[in-house]
Design a protein around this motif. Structure first.
Motif, mmCIF file in Angstrom:
data_model
loop_
_atom_site.group_PDB
_atom_site.id
_atom_site.type_symbol
_atom_site.label_atom_id
_atom_site.label_comp_id
_atom_site.label_asym_id
_atom_site.label_seq_id
_atom_site.Cartn_x
_atom_site.Cartn_y
_atom_site.Cartn_z
ATOM 1 N N GLY A 102 0.822 -1.203 0.000
ATOM 2 C CA GLY A 102 0.000 0.000 0.000
ATOM 3 C C GLY A 102 0.854 1.250 0.000
ATOM 4 N N ALA A 103 0.271 2.359 0.419
ATOM 5 C CA ALA A 103 0.971 3.645 0.431
ATOM 6 C C ALA A 103 1.543 3.912 1.817
ATOM 7 C CB ALA A 103 0.016 4.760 0.028
ATOM 8 N N GLN A 104 2.793 4.373 1.842
ATOM 9 C CA GLN A 104 3.453 4.723 3.095
ATOM 10 C C GLN A 104 4.025 6.138 2.960
ATOM 11 O OE1 GLN A 104 3.123 2.490 5.383
ATOM 12 N NE2 GLN A 104 3.290 0.432 4.550
ATOM 13 N N ASN A 105 3.790 6.966 3.981
ATOM 14 C CA ASN A 105 4.313 8.330 3.978
ATOM 15 C C ASN A 105 4.957 8.643 5.315
ATOM 16 O OD1 ASN A 105 3.413 9.729 1.355
ATOM 17 N ND2 ASN A 105 1.540 8.726 2.040
ATOM 18 N N ALA A 106 6.152 9.233 5.244
ATOM 19 C CA ALA A 106 6.881 9.583 6.460
ATOM 20 C C ALA A 106 7.488 10.965 6.306
ATOM 21 C CB ALA A 106 7.966 8.556 6.749
#
Length: 372
Positions: A102-106
């Protein structure tokens, strides 16, 4: 149920964080499941440490510290997760690790000095890593491996900073590094085994800076760009190995004793471009064991040196120097046939110029040297 769980998580963490207003405070929390949200706020908490572990999907973590010697650690396993860490102070250390699909944002933001920030994102579909640092002696790193689409954005303001982006085994990778208003900075991008990759590295208003981009064993359509503005004794290096339709460019504006290097090995239908203005600068383009390669170097100033080496077939080299006491050297070797010859176009304007062109191998090669 998920909404109640998320609200409970926030409430519990705020209760814990409420005791983190004093020195030597610690927040530790673990969550399993999906739809969780954690918010941790520490104010004036010297030597504080926050550790968050989340397993599941659609989880979020938000940490804010206004303290010295603080530690932040966020670990997320699953999909569709996001994490944000903000730190003000000195000697801070913040890390975010995300693993899953899926999508991961940091995002990590630090304002101070001697800060360390790291983001790791692995085996996901779409990943985004953002680090912003102000001060000096900072270190920022982003590692993204085995993702479908990866993007890293690192920005630093100050002196003696280190920034690195490492992307391996991704389908599509993009890295952007900006280091502003300082000297003794070092920025590097390493992209290995990606299907396609793009990298941009900019350093402004500084001297003794180091900038490097390495793109290795990629398939095609790779781009690398370095720009260094208004400084002295800066070093810029681009290395590309393998692939076709690659482009590499270096711009060094308004400086002296700067050095630019582009190396392309075993590539096809690719280009190298170097632009410099100032004094006592040097530019080197080396394209080996490829075909249909283009090298373009333009320099403006005095006491400049330009070197181009091309091996392979059907290559083109263009050099332009304006100013005084400049020297240009071109060496082409490989196959050249009528209609598909190796070509050199070398132009020097003003006085005390030196030009040297060597072409070996094949037939139908062309060299045009103009001094005026």
């Amino acid at each position: 149920m998920h909404a109640q769980k998320a609200l409970l998580s926030v409430a519990v963490l705020f209760a814990i964080s409420g005791s983190a207003l004093a020195d030597n405070s610690t927040v530790n929390t673990n969550q399993n499941g999906s739809g969780n949200r954690l918010v941790s706020t520490q104010v004036s908490a010297d030597r504080s440490s926050v550790t968050i572990n989340q397993t599941g999907a659609n989880n979020g973590a938000d940490v804010q510290q206004t303290a010295n010697r603080s530690q932040v650690g966020v670990n997320q396993t699953g999909s569709q997760n996001s994490a944000v860490a903000r730190q003000d102070g000195d000697r801070n250390n913040s890390s975010i690790t995300q693993v899953g699909n899926g999508a991961q944002n940091a995002t990590i933001a630090q304002d101070g000095y001697r800060n360390v920030a790291s983001i790791g994102q692995n085996y996901s579909v779409n990943t985004g890593a953002t680090i912003n640092q102000g001060g000096w002696s900072n270190n920022a790193s982003a590692v993204q491996n085995g993702n479908l689409n990866s993007a890293a954005n690192l920005t630093q303001s100050g002196i003696s900073n280190q920034a690195s982006s490492n992307q391996q085994g991704n389908v599509s990778s993009q890295a952007t590094l900006n280091q502003n208003g300082g000297f003794n900075n070092n920025g590097s991008v390493t992209q290995t085994g990606n299907t396609s990759a793009g990298a941009s590295l900019t350093q402004t208003w500084g001297s003794n800076n180091q900038a490097s981009i390495s793109q290795q064993y990629t398939v095609a359509n790779n781009t690398a760009s370095i720009e260094q503005n208004y400084g002295a004794t800066n070093q810029a290096s681009v290395s590309q190995a393998g692939g076709w339709n690659n482009s590499a460019s270096v711009k060094q504006n308004g400086g002296m004793f700067n050095n630019a290097n582009v190396n392309q090995l075993s590539v096809a239908e690719s280009s190298a471009n170097i632009r410099q203005n100032g004094v006592n600068n040097s530019a080197n383009a080396n394209q080996s064991y490829g075909y249909a390669l283009k090298s373009d170097i333009a320099q403006d100033g005095s006491n400049l040196t330009a070197n181009t080496v091309q091996t392979g077939s059907y290559n083109e080299a263009s050099l332009l120097q304006t100013g005084y006491n400049n020297s240009a050297n071109v060496n082409q070797s490989g196959i050249g046939l009528a209609g598909q010859s190796n070509v050199v176009a070398l132009t020097q304007a003003n006085s005390n110029q030196t030009a040297n062109v060597v072409q070996t191998g094949g037939a139908g090669n062309t060299a045009i040297v103009t001094q005026r």
